[in-house]
Design an enzyme around this catalytic site. Structure first.
Site, PDB file in Angstrom:
ATOM      1  N   ASN A 159       0.800  -1.222   0.000  1.00 44.48           N
ATOM      2  CA  ASN A 159       0.000   0.000   0.000  1.00 44.48           C
ATOM      3  C   ASN A 159       0.835   1.276   0.000  1.00 44.48           C
ATOM      4  O   ASN A 159       0.424   2.303  -0.503  1.00 44.48           O
ATOM      5  CB  ASN A 159      -0.958   0.012   1.199  1.00 44.48           C
ATOM      6  CG  ASN A 159      -0.283  -0.376   2.491  1.00 44.48           C
ATOM      7  OD1 ASN A 159       0.339  -1.431   2.574  1.00 44.48           O
ATOM      8  ND2 ASN A 159      -0.369   0.466   3.493  1.00 44.48           N
ATOM      9  N   GLN A 187      -4.712  -4.109  -2.150  1.00 39.45           N
ATOM     10  CA  GLN A 187      -4.261  -3.110  -3.126  1.00 39.45           C
ATOM     11  C   GLN A 187      -4.198  -3.657  -4.547  1.00 39.45           C
ATOM     12  O   GLN A 187      -3.942  -2.910  -5.489  1.00 39.45           O
ATOM     13  CB  GLN A 187      -2.884  -2.552  -2.722  1.00 39.45           C
ATOM     14  CG  GLN A 187      -2.897  -1.802  -1.397  1.00 39.45           C
ATOM     15  CD  GLN A 187      -3.715  -0.514  -1.433  1.00 39.45           C
ATOM     16  OE1 GLN A 187      -4.072  -0.008  -2.500  1.00 39.45           O
ATOM     17  NE2 GLN A 187      -4.044   0.014  -0.258  1.00 39.45           N
ATOM     18  N   HIS A 209     -13.639  -0.252  -0.043  1.00 35.21           N
ATOM     19  CA  HIS A 209     -13.432   1.203  -0.172  1.00 35.21           C
ATOM     20  C   HIS A 209     -12.122   1.557  -0.855  1.00 35.21           C
ATOM     21  O   HIS A 209     -11.865   2.718  -1.150  1.00 35.21           O
ATOM     22  CB  HIS A 209     -13.556   1.896   1.192  1.00 35.21           C
ATOM     23  CG  HIS A 209     -12.406   1.686   2.126  1.00 35.21           C
ATOM     24  ND1 HIS A 209     -11.398   2.599   2.277  1.00 35.21           N
ATOM     25  CD2 HIS A 209     -12.119   0.666   2.968  1.00 35.21           C
ATOM     26  CE1 HIS A 209     -10.545   2.159   3.182  1.00 35.21           C
ATOM     27  NE2 HIS A 209     -10.954   0.985   3.616  1.00 35.21           N
ATOM     28  N   THR A 245     -26.574  -9.574  10.161  1.00 39.45           N
ATOM     29  CA  THR A 245     -27.311  -9.243   8.932  1.00 39.45           C
ATOM     30  C   THR A 245     -26.371  -8.584   7.937  1.00 39.45           C
ATOM     31  O   THR A 245     -25.597  -7.700   8.295  1.00 39.45           O
ATOM     32  CB  THR A 245     -28.500  -8.309   9.267  1.00 39.45           C
ATOM     33  OG1 THR A 245     -29.318  -8.995  10.221  1.00 39.45           O
ATOM     34  CG2 THR A 245     -29.306  -7.970   8.033  1.00 39.45           C
ATOM     35  N   CYS A 334       2.757  10.320  10.998  1.00 38.07           N
ATOM     36  CA  CYS A 334       3.254  11.398  11.849  1.00 38.07           C
ATOM     37  C   CYS A 334       2.901  11.138  13.306  1.00 38.07           C
ATOM     38  O   CYS A 334       1.737  10.965  13.633  1.00 38.07           O
ATOM     39  CB  CYS A 334       2.648  12.724  11.413  1.00 38.07           C
ATOM     40  SG  CYS A 334       3.365  13.270   9.885  1.00 38.07           S
TER      41      CYS A 334
HETATM   42  N1  PLP Z   1      -4.216  -4.303   3.920  1.00 34.12           N
HETATM   43  C1  PLP Z   1      -3.763  -3.338   3.131  1.00 34.12           C
HETATM   44  C2  PLP Z   1      -2.647  -3.645   2.177  1.00 34.12           C
HETATM   45  C3  PLP Z   1      -4.301  -2.066   3.185  1.00 34.12           C
HETATM   46  O1  PLP Z   1      -3.832  -1.103   2.376  1.00 34.12           O
HETATM   47  C4  PLP Z   1      -5.346  -1.817   4.104  1.00 34.12           C
HETATM   48  C5  PLP Z   1      -5.885  -0.447   4.240  1.00 34.12           C
HETATM   49  O2  PLP Z   1      -5.133   0.525   4.215  1.00 34.12           O
HETATM   50  C6  PLP Z   1      -5.810  -2.856   4.907  1.00 34.12           C
HETATM   51  C7  PLP Z   1      -5.221  -4.083   4.793  1.00 34.12           C
HETATM   52  C8  PLP Z   1      -6.942  -2.648   5.889  1.00 34.12           C
HETATM   53  O3  PLP Z   1      -8.129  -2.403   5.199  1.00 34.12           O
HETATM   54  P1  PLP Z   1      -9.441  -1.865   5.966  1.00 34.12           P
HETATM   55  O4  PLP Z   1      -9.034  -0.681   6.749  1.00 34.12           O
HETATM   56  O5  PLP Z   1     -10.383  -1.539   4.885  1.00 34.12           O
HETATM   57  O6  PLP Z   1      -9.933  -2.936   6.849  1.00 34.12           O
END
Ligand code: PLP
Length: 757
Positions: A159, A187, A209, A245, A334
């Protein structure tokens, strides 16, 4: 218009996904567990979305469970694998000893491993799989430990950097291992072809999301035959593997995104994404010629660019991008007082400066090309703004004008640069080694003559970097042929004063903190402007005097001497400022520090003062920056009165006839990019960057006005601290615009006062 380039954090919800979610909340609001028509409709939709997800993910078999997001998927996978291991142990079967995860995994993975390992009392050893400088897993390391591993967690794409893992290599390294294998695929969705069933992947979590669905919906793929333990028990939904649900609006929205992905109508192809990434890279190179990309040694998602710019902190870059209305994120998180370096880049073994100053720019596969073009244009404008502020390593003929006193802070230590634009001369006071390059750059870029580099005292924790600065300046910009022609604090031998055009500096010996402690007094045609007092007096503290080179008995008399020369109202500029208070006066410190009052207003003699001070300094702890404390803070930052003013309150008070001055305290490179709250003509505006705010303070204090100063910055954090500081200095009416530029209302939502945002 905002340009959002932080897609790896989250994405906006696509109109198609929004429409699907709204339908699932209005016309088609059924519960898929109900057996009547409304429920059956919901179930049919859910089945359809699951079937589509199976096709998109290449997972015709196994479980595909709807969950709240990837974090829940990760918990479920880890709980499932560890519960299976515990059963093995309980039945006396041989047990693997290791739980392995990639050193660059999202924190959800190692935290889940630790959490469930503790909770299930497994006490397995949790180890990070090292990565190379290319960010990819050390496969030899993995191969050696795979036979003893019970669970191996490796992400599909990172990420922070976008680096794509070598899943084929990992699969080979795991051949013959008893380990279950989790691949965090968050990702990768929509950016990489996923053929889950083609590999022996046991668990793969996804998050909606990150690909244009709303927050609160995700998926977990579980290979047929892999163990599953539900994280949540209850009504038996999802085959009793995930009770509760179902989030139907989320499922419907995710379904709409998967449909777009399947039909290929909206999402860009790999080639198109690559071309967009290259356009952004090229704009970044134009803007910041020294840029280094932090993930250029391995295959990488074209949608993620992680970079560092030598000599420019990620904070400056983030402020700059934000001022241009481009949203990007720091590659590092940060902390409260100090930016923490990125653990991902650290794991790759990159230089400390790159880990500490990384920026991540990420876009989604549905980002329109026009937006990328606009982003490129703005990125180039950011580069120009930074160059004109002399923050990059190039000469600028048209550098922006400079203020008289400029302040630089590193971990609470303060350095000043006094500039005189008429004579183009400058003086540096209390240089800090971390700033040498930046200060040299400042002088070279603007072609100013360096007249002196002064220390207010010899420092215990670092040698003066004056010599390095002189060495970095070309001879034509140095006001001396031999910089050794100076005393140990840098004062030109034989001179009474240093002249900078109409300004002049004189010095005052104030021993105490050290034997050689000196104050530098800056005068202009109107008299004394400010005194640079080093550590002798700081806002809320006195410098310590328990060093070998201190003269504690002389401290009290020095304070009296200073008071006699500068008076109680002169602006004192300190050598340390841990609480971002900028300045103080002796009058204010008399009111705030009992010891200062006793010696300056009471009858305390030098000896008693030294004894009382020694008592204060006993067992002085290091600062929050882990540096040597320069003095005991007796008036730490405890101001609690709210200084925040919401835009709606501001509008109401303007309506009541109150007078305000709106002060943009962001730096000039941010001002230049133009995004700022606008108010009608009746509100006066000033641009006073925090780095040179001390120049404006005397004028504000002297102004006989009932106007309230409203400071604003990007988020309201910097301006809130500055408002506290100005109040402490006697500008009691100062407030900070809550939420800064970020929360300023859109013109249509705001009252008639907000002209534009
Ligand atoms: N794994 C990776 C590589 C991510 O980038 C993220 C979110 O930044 C997550 C897991 C966690 O996802 P969520 O916060 O939607 O549960």
């Amino acid at each position: 218009m905002e340009i959002y380039l932080d897609a790896n954090a989250t994405t906006p919800v696509l109109p198609e996904a929004r429409a699907a979610a709204i339908a699932a909340m209005s016309a088609d609001y059924g519960n898929p567990s109900s057996i009547h028509g409304t429920g059956l409709k919901a179930r049919a939709l859910m089945d359809e979305v699951r079937a589509r997800a199976r096709r998109v993910l290449g997972a015709p078999t196994g479980e595909l469970l709807f969950m709240s997001g990837a974090t829940e998927g990760i918990q479920t996978a880890v709980l499932s694998a560890l519960t299976a291991l515990r059963k093995r142990r309980e039945s006396g079967e041989p047990m693997p000893q290791l739980l392995l995860y990639g050193a660059t995994e999202h924190k959800a993975v190692p935290e889940a491993l630790r959490h469930w390992n503790d909770l299930l009392r497994l006490n397995l050893q949790i180890l990070a799989i090292p990565v190379g400088p290319d960010g990819r897993h050390d496969l030899q390391w993995l191969r050696e430990r795979a036979p003893r591993a019970g669970l191996v967690c490796t992400m599909a794409a990172n990420n922070e950097t976008g680096i794509i893992s070598d899943l084929d290599g990992i699969q080979t390294a795991l051949t013959g291992s008893p380990a279950l294998w989790m691949v965090d695929s968050v990702q990768a969705l929509g950016k990489l072809p996923l053929r889950l069933a083609d590999r022996p992947i046991d668990y793969a979590p996804f998050s909606g999301h990150k690909l244009y669905a709303p927050k609160g919906i995700g998926l977990l793929y579980v290979r047929a035959g892999a163990p599953i333990t539900p994280l949540m028990a209850g009504g038996g939904q999802e085959g009793a593997l995930r009770s509760g649900t179902e989030n139907m609006p989320g499922i419907a929205a995710l379904g709409a995104v998967l449909e777009l992905l399947e039909t290929g109508d909206l999402f860009k192809s790999a080639n198109e994404l690559h071309a967009c990434g290259e356009r952004l890279k090229s704009a970044l190179r134009d803007a910041f010629p020294q840029i280094v990309f932090n993930a250029d040694r391995a295959p990488c998602l074209p949608t993620t660019l992680n970079f560092s710019v030598p000599g420019v902190s990620s904070k400056v870059l983030l402020d700059l991008f934000d001022a241009a209305n481009i949203r990007v994120s720091g590659g590092s998180a940060c902390g409260a007082s100090k930016a923490k370096p990125s653990y991902v880049l650290e794991a790759m073994g990159l230089d400390a400066w790159r880990c500490a100053s990384a920026v991540r720019l990420s876009f989604g596969p549905a980002t329109p090309s026009g937006l990328i073009d606009e982003a490129c244009e703005r990125i180039r404008a950011c580069g120009a703004s930074l160059r004109d502020s002399c923050l990059t390593q190039t000469f600028q003929r048209n550098a922006m004008p400079v203020e008289r006193i400029n302040r630089y802070v590193v971990d609470g230590s303060v350095c000043y640069l006094i500039a005189d634009s008429s004579s183009r001369r400058c003086v540096i006071i209390d240089p800090l080694p971390q700033l040498t390059q930046q200060l040299v750059q400042w002088i070279r870029c603007r072609s100013y003559i360096l007249t002196a580099v002064l220390d207010t005292h010899s420092h215990g924790d670092h040698a003066s970097s004056a010599t390095d600065i002189w060495r970095g300046i070309p001879a034509v910009l140095a006001d001396t042929t031999d910089f050794r022609d100076r005393d140990s604090l840098g004062w030109p031998l034989g001179s009474q004063e240093i002249h900078l055009g109409e300004q002049r500096l004189s010095r005052l010996h104030i021993p105490g903190h050290t034997r050689d402690s000196t104050a530098y007094l800056l005068h202009d045609a109107n008299g004394l402007c400010a005194a640079f007092v080093g550590d002798t007096v700081m806002p809320g503290a006195l410098g310590r005097s328990d060093f070998d080179v201190s003269e504690p008995q002389k401290y009290g008399p020095s304070l009296k001497h200073l008071l006699a020369v500068v008076g109680s109202d002169a602006l004192l500029l300190p050598g340390h400022d841990y609480d971002e208070r900028y300045a103080c006066t002796l009058g204010i410190e008399i009111a705030r520090q009992p010891l200062v009052a006793s010696v300056l207003k009471g009858s305390m003699d030098a000896k008693s003062f030294a004894a009382a001070k020694a008592h204060l300094e006993r067992d002085l702890a290091p600062t929050e920056y882990e540096t040597l404390a320069c003095g005991a803070r007796v008036d730490a930052c405890r101001e609690t009165a709210s200084v925040e003013l919401k835009p709606s309150e501001l509008f109401a008070r303007i309506d009541r006839g109150e007078r305000f001055v709106l002060v943009d305290v962001r730096e000039p490179y941010e001002h230049r990019l133009g995004v700022a709250p606008q108010l009608g003509e009746q509100v006066r505006r000033e641009a006073v960057p925090l780095s040179s705010i001390v120049n404006a303070i005397p004028g504000w204090l002297a102004a006989e006005t009932d106007a309230t100063l409203v400071l604003f910055c990007r988020s309201g954090n910097r301006s809130a601290k500055a408002a506290q500081a100005l109040r402490r200095l006697g500008l009691e009416r100062t407030v900070s615009l809550a939420g800064g530029v970020a929360l300023w209302p859109e013109p249509k939502q705001a009252s008639r006062h907000a002209v534009s945002a």
